[in-house]
Design a protein around this motif. Structure first.
Motif, PDB file in Angstrom:
ATOM      1  N   GLN A  47      -3.464 -10.449  15.047  1.00 40.98           N
ATOM      2  CA  GLN A  47      -2.545 -10.030  16.107  1.00 40.98           C
ATOM      3  C   GLN A  47      -1.124  -9.764  15.633  1.00 40.98           C
ATOM      4  O   GLN A  47      -0.403  -8.975  16.241  1.00 40.98           O
ATOM      5  N   VAL A  48      -0.712 -10.425  14.564  1.00 41.75           N
ATOM      6  CA  VAL A  48       0.683 -10.373  14.118  1.00 41.75           C
ATOM      7  C   VAL A  48       0.752  -9.754  12.729  1.00 41.75           C
ATOM      8  O   VAL A  48       0.035 -10.176  11.814  1.00 41.75           O
ATOM      9  N   GLY A  49       1.593  -8.743  12.570  1.00 38.68           N
ATOM     10  CA  GLY A  49       1.850  -8.199  11.245  1.00 38.68           C
ATOM     11  C   GLY A  49       2.839  -9.087  10.514  1.00 38.68           C
ATOM     12  O   GLY A  49       3.824  -9.535  11.102  1.00 38.68           O
ATOM     13  N   ILE A  50       2.569  -9.373   9.250  1.00 36.46           N
ATOM     14  CA  ILE A  50       3.415 -10.289   8.473  1.00 36.46           C
ATOM     15  C   ILE A  50       3.758  -9.607   7.160  1.00 36.46           C
ATOM     16  O   ILE A  50       2.892  -9.419   6.300  1.00 36.46           O
ATOM     17  N   GLU A  51       5.007  -9.228   7.005  1.00 36.75           N
ATOM     18  CA  GLU A  51       5.443  -8.507   5.815  1.00 36.75           C
ATOM     19  C   GLU A  51       6.745  -9.107   5.299  1.00 36.75           C
ATOM     20  O   GLU A  51       7.655  -9.385   6.073  1.00 36.75           O
ATOM     21  N   THR A  52       6.819  -9.291   3.997  1.00 35.92           N
ATOM     22  CA  THR A  52       8.064  -9.730   3.375  1.00 35.92           C
ATOM     23  C   THR A  52       8.617  -8.582   2.552  1.00 35.92           C
ATOM     24  O   THR A  52       7.923  -8.030   1.685  1.00 35.92           O
ATOM     25  N   LEU A  53       9.854  -8.223   2.817  1.00 40.18           N
ATOM     26  CA  LEU A  53      10.525  -7.162   2.085  1.00 40.18           C
ATOM     27  C   LEU A  53      11.554  -7.757   1.138  1.00 40.18           C
ATOM     28  O   LEU A  53      12.287  -8.684   1.510  1.00 40.18           O
ATOM     29  N   LEU A  54      11.614  -7.232  -0.063  1.00 40.72           N
ATOM     30  CA  LEU A  54      12.720  -7.494  -0.972  1.00 40.72           C
ATOM     31  C   LEU A  54      13.614  -6.274  -0.909  1.00 40.72           C
ATOM     32  O   LEU A  54      13.170  -5.145  -1.158  1.00 40.72           O
ATOM     33  N   VAL A  55      14.873  -6.495  -0.540  1.00 35.25           N
ATOM     34  CA  VAL A  55      15.794  -5.378  -0.327  1.00 35.25           C
ATOM     35  C   VAL A  55      17.116  -5.656  -1.033  1.00 35.25           C
ATOM     36  O   VAL A  55      17.457  -6.798  -1.344  1.00 35.25           O
ATOM     37  N   ARG A  56      17.844  -4.589  -1.245  1.00 37.16           N
ATOM     38  CA  ARG A  56      19.178  -4.709  -1.829  1.00 37.16           C
ATOM     39  C   ARG A  56      20.121  -3.825  -1.023  1.00 37.16           C
ATOM     40  O   ARG A  56      19.787  -2.689  -0.685  1.00 37.16           O
ATOM     41  N   GLY A  57      21.293  -4.354  -0.717  1.00 39.45           N
ATOM     42  CA  GLY A  57      22.324  -3.585  -0.042  1.00 39.45           C
ATOM     43  C   GLY A  57      23.387  -3.152  -1.028  1.00 39.45           C
ATOM     44  O   GLY A  57      24.142  -3.985  -1.542  1.00 39.45           O
ATOM     45  N   GLY A  58      23.427  -1.876  -1.349  1.00 40.02           N
ATOM     46  CA  GLY A  58      24.407  -1.392  -2.316  1.00 40.02           C
ATOM     47  C   GLY A  58      24.223  -2.025  -3.678  1.00 40.02           C
ATOM     48  O   GLY A  58      23.118  -2.064  -4.219  1.00 40.02           O
ATOM     49  N   ASP A  59      25.321  -2.569  -4.228  1.00 40.42           N
ATOM     50  CA  ASP A  59      25.276  -3.217  -5.541  1.00 40.42           C
ATOM     51  C   ASP A  59      25.034  -4.720  -5.429  1.00 40.42           C
ATOM     52  O   ASP A  59      25.175  -5.437  -6.415  1.00 40.42           O
ATOM     53  N   GLY A  60      24.682  -5.200  -4.245  1.00 39.67           N
ATOM     54  CA  GLY A  60      24.476  -6.628  -4.042  1.00 39.67           C
ATOM     55  C   GLY A  60      23.172  -7.112  -4.651  1.00 39.67           C
ATOM     56  O   GLY A  60      22.372  -6.338  -5.186  1.00 39.67           O
ATOM     57  N   PRO A  61      22.921  -8.421  -4.571  1.00 43.07           N
ATOM     58  CA  PRO A  61      21.687  -8.995  -5.116  1.00 43.07           C
ATOM     59  C   PRO A  61      20.478  -8.657  -4.262  1.00 43.07           C
ATOM     60  O   PRO A  61      20.603  -8.210  -3.114  1.00 43.07           O
ATOM     61  N   VAL A  62      19.308  -8.901  -4.804  1.00 45.79           N
ATOM     62  CA  VAL A  62      18.064  -8.720  -4.055  1.00 45.79           C
ATOM     63  C   VAL A  62      17.922  -9.852  -3.046  1.00 45.79           C
ATOM     64  O   VAL A  62      18.139 -11.024  -3.370  1.00 45.79           O
ATOM     65  N   GLN A  64      15.359 -11.557   0.037  1.00 46.51           N
ATOM     66  CA  GLN A  64      14.003 -11.649   0.560  1.00 46.51           C
ATOM     67  C   GLN A  64      14.060 -11.789   2.081  1.00 46.51           C
ATOM     68  O   GLN A  64      14.693 -12.704   2.603  1.00 46.51           O
ATOM     69  N   VAL A  65      13.392 -10.870   2.773  1.00 44.81           N
ATOM     70  CA  VAL A  65      13.431 -10.860   4.237  1.00 44.81           C
ATOM     71  C   VAL A  65      12.003 -10.847   4.771  1.00 44.81           C
ATOM     72  O   VAL A  65      11.362  -9.789   4.829  1.00 44.81           O
ATOM     73  N   PRO A  66      11.455 -12.004   5.149  1.00 41.81           N
ATOM     74  CA  PRO A  66      10.132 -12.017   5.775  1.00 41.81           C
ATOM     75  C   PRO A  66      10.235 -11.582   7.240  1.00 41.81           C
ATOM     76  O   PRO A  66      11.134 -12.019   7.967  1.00 41.81           O
ATOM     77  N   LEU A  67       9.321 -10.714   7.655  1.00 40.25           N
ATOM     78  CA  LEU A  67       9.332 -10.180   9.012  1.00 40.25           C
ATOM     79  C   LEU A  67       7.951 -10.344   9.645  1.00 40.25           C
ATOM     80  O   LEU A  67       6.938 -10.297   8.948  1.00 40.25           O
ATOM     81  N   THR A  68       7.937 -10.533  10.947  1.00 41.82           N
ATOM     82  CA  THR A  68       6.692 -10.449  11.701  1.00 41.82           C
ATOM     83  C   THR A  68       6.832  -9.362  12.752  1.00 41.82           C
ATOM     84  O   THR A  68       7.915  -9.131  13.300  1.00 41.82           O
ATOM     85  N   TYR A  69       5.706  -8.697  13.008  1.00 41.79           N
ATOM     86  CA  TYR A  69       5.663  -7.594  13.972  1.00 41.79           C
ATOM     87  C   TYR A  69       4.695  -7.967  15.080  1.00 41.79           C
ATOM     88  O   TYR A  69       3.532  -8.292  14.821  1.00 41.79           O
TER      89      TYR A  69
END
Length: 205
Positions: A47-62, A64-69
């Motif tokens: 029932q629930v989508g579970i995804e973890t994204l590794l993202v970077r904003g500009g020159d900042g560090p990586v 980890q953002v876990p998300l549920t849908y």
């Protein structure tokens, strides 16, 4: 396995994060958020989508953002709502910071303590299954054990790491992988590009 759809999403996940991440005390980076890698877990109920994204904003560090849908709002979780999207196949989706979602807590505990790994990702193309290669690897550093039912999430502390305290286990999720060592117990480690860094840890209560 995680079934993916070739669909239009408005706003996109990265557009949602570009607005939401700068409101987090633990975020260090700009608003031009780019995806670095990611992985998914399976919801046993489907029932629930579970995804973890590794993202970077500009020159900042990586980060980890876990998300549920979810197809409907999660009761009592307004403070963890990242936003809503319109999915051309699934309709409206409520997107949550997964540390506040009990389904994520259960699947994370399984990954760290039982070594279940990440979900295989695939598309259905003309009736055939087309697997998408993973963009990163995850592995637990302990021998798999039977995981007790996580039970109720009793407390969540937003921060780096984010702490999720349940009836049977305490989980930690590193917002900036590699910024600190895991404090002991079982650790989930991620690999992407040439990076090896702890992602999360778990300690039975």
């Amino acid at each position: 396995m995680a079934l993916l759809y070739r669909a239009d999403i408005r706003p996109t996940k990265l557009e949602l994060l570009a607005t939401w991440l700068p409101t987090r005390d633990w975020y260090t980076g700009g608003a031009d958020v780019a995806r670095v890698a990611g992985y998914r877990f399976d919801d046993p109920a489907g029932q629930v989508g579970i995804e973890t994204l590794l993202v970077r904003g500009g020159d900042g560090p990586v980060h980890q953002v876990p998300l549920t849908y979810r197809a409907a709002p999660l009761d009592g979780a307004d403070e963890w709502l990242v936003g809503t999207t319109e999915h051309s196949v699934l309709g409206r989706r409520w997107v949550y910071d997964a540390v506040g979602d009990p389904v994520y807590a259960a699947t994370l505990a399984e990954a760290v303590l039982a070594g279940t790994g990440q979900a295989d990702e695939y598309f259905e193309v003309d009736g055939r299954r087309e697997v998408r290669p993973p963009s990163m690897g995850i592995i637990s550093d302990v021998q798999p054990v039977d995981v007790l039912t996580v039970g109720t999430v009793r407390r969540v502390v937003d921060g780096d790491p984010a702490l999720i305290v349940t009836d049977t286990v305490e989980l930690g999720v590193f917002r900036r992988p590699g910024s600190a060592a895991a404090p002991g117990g079982a650790t989930l480690t991620g690999t992407w590009d040439d990076v090896l860094a702890p992602l999360a840890y778990a300690a039975p209560r």
